[in-house]
Write a protein that holds these residues in place. Structure first.
Motif, PDB file in Angstrom:
ATOM      1  N   VAL A   1      52.792  43.766  49.738  1.00  0.00           N
ATOM      2  CA  VAL A   1      52.754  44.545  48.500  1.00  0.00           C
ATOM      3  C   VAL A   1      52.083  43.755  47.381  1.00  0.00           C
ATOM      4  O   VAL A   1      51.404  44.320  46.522  1.00  0.00           O
ATOM      5  CB  VAL A   1      54.186  44.971  48.103  1.00  0.00           C
ATOM      6  N   GLU A   2      52.260  42.449  47.401  1.00  0.00           N
ATOM      7  CA  GLU A   2      51.670  41.602  46.365  1.00  0.00           C
ATOM      8  C   GLU A   2      50.151  41.495  46.482  1.00  0.00           C
ATOM      9  O   GLU A   2      49.475  41.146  45.505  1.00  0.00           O
ATOM     10  CB  GLU A   2      52.238  40.169  46.463  1.00  0.00           C
ATOM     11  N   ILE A   3      49.594  41.774  47.644  1.00  0.00           N
ATOM     12  CA  ILE A   3      48.210  41.417  47.938  1.00  0.00           C
ATOM     13  C   ILE A   3      47.220  41.963  46.918  1.00  0.00           C
ATOM     14  O   ILE A   3      46.266  41.289  46.523  1.00  0.00           O
ATOM     15  CB  ILE A   3      47.824  41.857  49.375  1.00  0.00           C
TER      16      ILE A   3
ATOM     17  N   ALA B   1      58.591  47.754  43.151  1.00  0.00           N
ATOM     18  CA  ALA B   1      57.945  48.837  43.906  1.00  0.00           C
ATOM     19  C   ALA B   1      58.666  49.082  45.229  1.00  0.00           C
ATOM     20  O   ALA B   1      58.855  50.233  45.640  1.00  0.00           O
ATOM     21  CB  ALA B   1      56.480  48.482  44.156  1.00  0.00           C
ATOM     22  N   LEU B   2      59.073  48.034  45.886  1.00  0.00           N
ATOM     23  CA  LEU B   2      59.784  48.191  47.160  1.00  0.00           C
ATOM     24  C   LEU B   2      61.173  48.781  46.953  1.00  0.00           C
ATOM     25  O   LEU B   2      61.669  49.533  47.800  1.00  0.00           O
ATOM     26  CB  LEU B   2      59.865  46.831  47.871  1.00  0.00           C
TER      27      LEU B   2
ATOM     28  N   LEU C   1      51.118  51.652  44.949  1.00  0.00           N
ATOM     29  CA  LEU C   1      51.610  51.910  43.603  1.00  0.00           C
ATOM     30  C   LEU C   1      51.732  50.665  42.730  1.00  0.00           C
ATOM     31  O   LEU C   1      51.732  50.767  41.499  1.00  0.00           O
ATOM     32  CB  LEU C   1      52.995  52.580  43.689  1.00  0.00           C
ATOM     33  N   VAL C   2      51.850  49.506  43.357  1.00  0.00           N
ATOM     34  CA  VAL C   2      52.259  48.308  42.620  1.00  0.00           C
ATOM     35  C   VAL C   2      51.275  47.910  41.525  1.00  0.00           C
ATOM     36  O   VAL C   2      51.661  47.333  40.502  1.00  0.00           O
ATOM     37  CB  VAL C   2      52.484  47.135  43.598  1.00  0.00           C
TER      38      VAL C   2
END
Length: 790
Positions: free
Chosen positions: A105-107, A126-127, A157-158
């Protein structure tokens, strides 16, 4: 207001035949709505999604984003657009397997310049919103299909994009999970534009705000098109063009991603690094041996060659003037303008004497004064300065019953020592007793250093030996191999005879004493009898001998002999005569000069020996000597010779040559391992094709992809270098043990830490070069094609 507008978008593909995927599509999309695009496979739905997402390029028309035309967009603009405005949700999730859920998600944020702490906070949030707060540190393969799709939604979305593009988001899910995903997308569509491609008409009808049906690259129907009033309202508003901040993946981020990928293949990575280290080990061991041998040779030279003097001699010498001669004599490169090994039908004539000259050192009073200041100017550089005189020493010896002449006319003082012998067995002691005793031990009971002109010492080698010829010079002819040290200590068996006693005048000629006169001269009251006060032997830890076996006398005796000879009658007569006063034959200028020197009429030294304290101080002494020549013409310059430098240069050149050859052989294995690493990197590119597509979809630039694989090769290169250097240090232990046992030399293999660091850096550079082509191939991959790979 319109968020997105497509104006007559066309797209064709040429895969053997031309296929038109989109045929002039014109569509507008609102800021927040859930739009489903339906149609059979191959009708252009996914192509449209890829063009909107910036993964693919349209052939003609325009894509307008918030009033900003994309016709002039560069690659970096599209990358920034995907990162800032687009969030992708794929049917196959497209998660990076070696990353955790949180890292996946951070990518996108790693490319946006978001700080590490903020990245983690936003990713966790987000998670949490998609119900995965308890699965942050799991890997994708530990999740169910629905959970993986929710991770993909969280990733989309993040970065707070304006548009979410979902390509068959429920295609791989069961009906229950599909409803959960659609509920999330429906909620998302309240605040932003969601465009979904799907085959599931039922879900589309239930959840969509708008359904667009496609067929053969054209819009067949639109359930909720943008009304003319909405278009006019949008056109009345000033389009606020936005420039997207450029994306960038830092080297640290790229390294972290590559490192995590390599950890998933630890075995292969270690084997690759070890293979790469073989060449490093070869080069490292060659450098270790070279460094150790160089240190040993320097130490040996320092010990052995430091006793070799810098010599300034008189007499004619032939000097090589190629480029620049010794002592600063102007040189001449006679080979300039010629080609080596010419193939032309030509032969040249040249003057070889241009590159050499005959030079005579003339030691003047001014130069002697300059040399006399040397020990004051360089107090820590010089041990001793000795002056050679050509005057004959009339020396008689009485080792047994009859006095004999101790012949002293042989090799000049200093030369015999350098060649390992001294056939005169007679030499002058340095004035500094402390220096002598630092290299020699006084052996034998009652021995001491000489204190005046009438005292001498005996010098023996490390075996307490002196050549049989020396004893014969003393008149000791008895056939024996052993003597006692006390047989000589305190004994007076030598005597220096003055010129006036040794030479008898008969008219205009002089005659040297005959052997029958030796006994009388030895027993006379005139002259200087020499007493042996001690015996010197070199210390065990001194590798070279300053003095040669034989008799060593004091500088006081030299001064006394020179003074007596200068005042003698034979010297005075020879000075005023153009004939040899002993033979009566005419003398030319050169012969007369030699005769005056031998008889003591000319007291100018015939040579100077300067003994440095340590090997390294030779350069300071030579620099001092060169300063004297700075303002002198070539004829008035005094050149010196340094045997130690010549020997050192030869051994250094030999060692360098061997090092280069061995390094060349070792470099072959280094080259092979480098090529292998290039192949491994290429395999890694193939294995990580989907990851490349994922990274491109979240805004990674081509150079970011290239950087990712460059980081991987750097890690492998660093690991290979560290393994190679580490093993080399370990191998030094048995190598040094073996060499020590065989040759008695310790610490020969000694890798310089600087060389080790250079080898590690070199390994990284070589692997970086090896991975350059594969990394470029990775950067050029089409993101659409990459995402489809398995």
């Amino acid at each position: 207001m319109q968020k997105l507008k497509l104006e007559k978008i066309k797209k064709t593909y040429n895969s053997g035949e031309v296929v038109t995927a989109l045929k002039g599509i014109s569509l507008g999309f609102r800021e927040n709505e859930l739009v489903s695009i339906l149609g059979p496979s191959g009708c252009g739905k996914t192509t449209l999604l890829n063009i909107i997402g910036g993964l693919d390029r349209y052939d003609s028309g325009d894509l307008v984003i918030n009033g900003l035309s994309t016709k002039e967009f560069k690659n970096s603009d599209w990358d920034a657009y995907r990162n800032r405005s687009i969030g992708f949700v794929f049917q196959s999730y497209n998660l990076i397997g070696h990353q955790t859920v949180l890292q996946n998600v951070e990518i996108a944020m790693t490319l946006s310049g978001v700080s590490t702490s903020e990245r983690k906070q936003r990713a966790k949030q987000a998670l949490t919103e998609v119900g995965l707060a308890e699965h942050l540190n799991k890997k994708p393969n530990q999740l169910s299909g629905g959970q993986m799709q929710r991770v993909a939604i969280a990733r989309a979305l993040v970065n707070d994009p304006d548009i979410i593009l979902a390509d068959e988001p429920t295609g791989a899910l069961d009906s229950h999970t599909s409803i959960q995903v659609m509920d999330i997308l429906k909620e998302v569509a309240k605040t932003r534009l969601v465009i979904m491609v799907t085959h599931n008409g039922e879900l589309a009808e239930e959840y969509s705000d708008r359904i667009i049906r496609f067929l053969d690259g054209e819009v067949q129907s639109d359930s909720n098109p943008i009304a003319e009033a909405e278009t006019e309202k949008a056109s009345q508003q000033t389009a606020k063009e936005q420039k997207f901040k450029k994306t960038s993946m830092s080297l640290i981020t790229a390294t972290a991603l590559s490192f995590k990928n390599l950890l998933t293949k630890r075995g292969r990575t270690l084997i690759t690094a070890f293979a790469g280290s073989i060449g490093i080990i070869g080069v490292a061991l060659v450098l270790a041996l070279s460094n150790g041998l160089s240190t040993y040779m320097n130490s040996m030279q320092s010990d052995t060659l430091s006793s070799f003097p810098i010599t300034i001699g008189t007499g004619e010498q032939i000097i090589d003037l190629t480029e620049r001669g010794p002592g600063g004599l102007e040189g001449n490169n006679d080979a300039a303008g010629y080609t080596e090994y010419p193939k032309d039908n030509v032969m040249y004539s040249y003057d070889s004497e241009k590159n050499s000259t005959k030079h005579s050192n003339i030691i003047t009073e001014d130069y002697l004064n300059y040399i006399g200041k040397l020990e004051t100017e360089l107090p820590n550089a010089v041990n001793n300065i000795s002056y050679r005189h050509g005057v004959n020493i009339n020396l008689l010896a009485k080792g047994q019953g009859t006095a004999v002449k101790f012949e002293t006319t042989s090799a000049p003082s200093g030369m015999g020592m350098m060649m390992g012998n001294n056939s005169t067995y007679l030499q002058e002691l340095p004035e500094n007793n402390d220096f002598v005793l630092s290299q020699y031990d006084l052996i034998g009971e009652g021995g001491r250093m000489p204190a005046g002109k009438n005292e001498v010492v005996l010098v023996v080698d490390k075996y307490n030996r002196i050549d049989k010829a020396f004893f014969e010079k003393l008149g000791i002819t008895e056939d024996t191999e052993n003597y006692k040290l006390t047989d000589f200590i305190g004994k007076t068996i030598l005597k220096v005879i003055p010129n006036d006693d040794y030479y008898t005048r008969n008219g205009d000629l002089f005659t040297a004493a005959a052997p029958t006169d030796y006994e009388k001269l030895y027993d006379s009251d005139t002259g200087t009898k020499l007493t042996i006060t001690g015996i010197l032997r070199s210390k065990e830890d001194v590798s070279s001998s300053y003095l040669s076996p034989g008799i060593a006398y004091t500088t006081a005796l030299t001064a006394d002999v020179v003074e007596d000879a200068q005042k003698s009658e034979i010297a005075t007569v020879q000075k005023d005569s153009d004939k040899d006063v002993m033979l009566g034959t005419p003398l030319d200028n050169k012969a007369k000069d030699n005769a005056l020197i031998m008889l003591g009429a000319d007291t100018t030294p015939t040579g100077i020996n300067i003994y440095p304290k340590v090997y390294d101080s030779k350069d300071k002494v030579k620099e001092y000597l060169d300063q004297y020549n700075d303002d002198k013409s070539d004829d008035n310059k005094l050149i010196y010779s340094d045997m130690a430098e010549m020997i050192s240069s030869i051994t250094g050149t030999l060692l360098d040559t061997v090092t280069y050859v061995l390094t060349g052989f070792a470099a072959i294995s280094l080259l092979v391992s480098t090529i292998m690493i290039g192949i491994i990197t290429y395999v890694s590119v193939i294995e990580r094709t989907k990851e490349i597509g994922i990274l491109r979809s979240v805004g990674a630039r081509k150079k970011d992809i290239s950087r990712l694989f460059n980081a991987e090769t750097l890690i492998i290169g660093f690991t290979a270098g560290m393994i190679g250097v580490g093993l080399s240090y370990l191998l030094e232990i048995p190598i040094n043990t073996i060499i020590s046992n065989l040759a008695g030399i310790s610490g020969v293999a000694n890798l310089n830490p600087l060389h080790a660091a250079v080898l590690v850096a070199g390994s990284m550079i070589l692997t970086l070069i090896a991975g350059f082509i594969p990394s470029r191939m990775a950067a050029k991959k089409d993101p659409v094609v990459a995402l489809r790979s398995e």
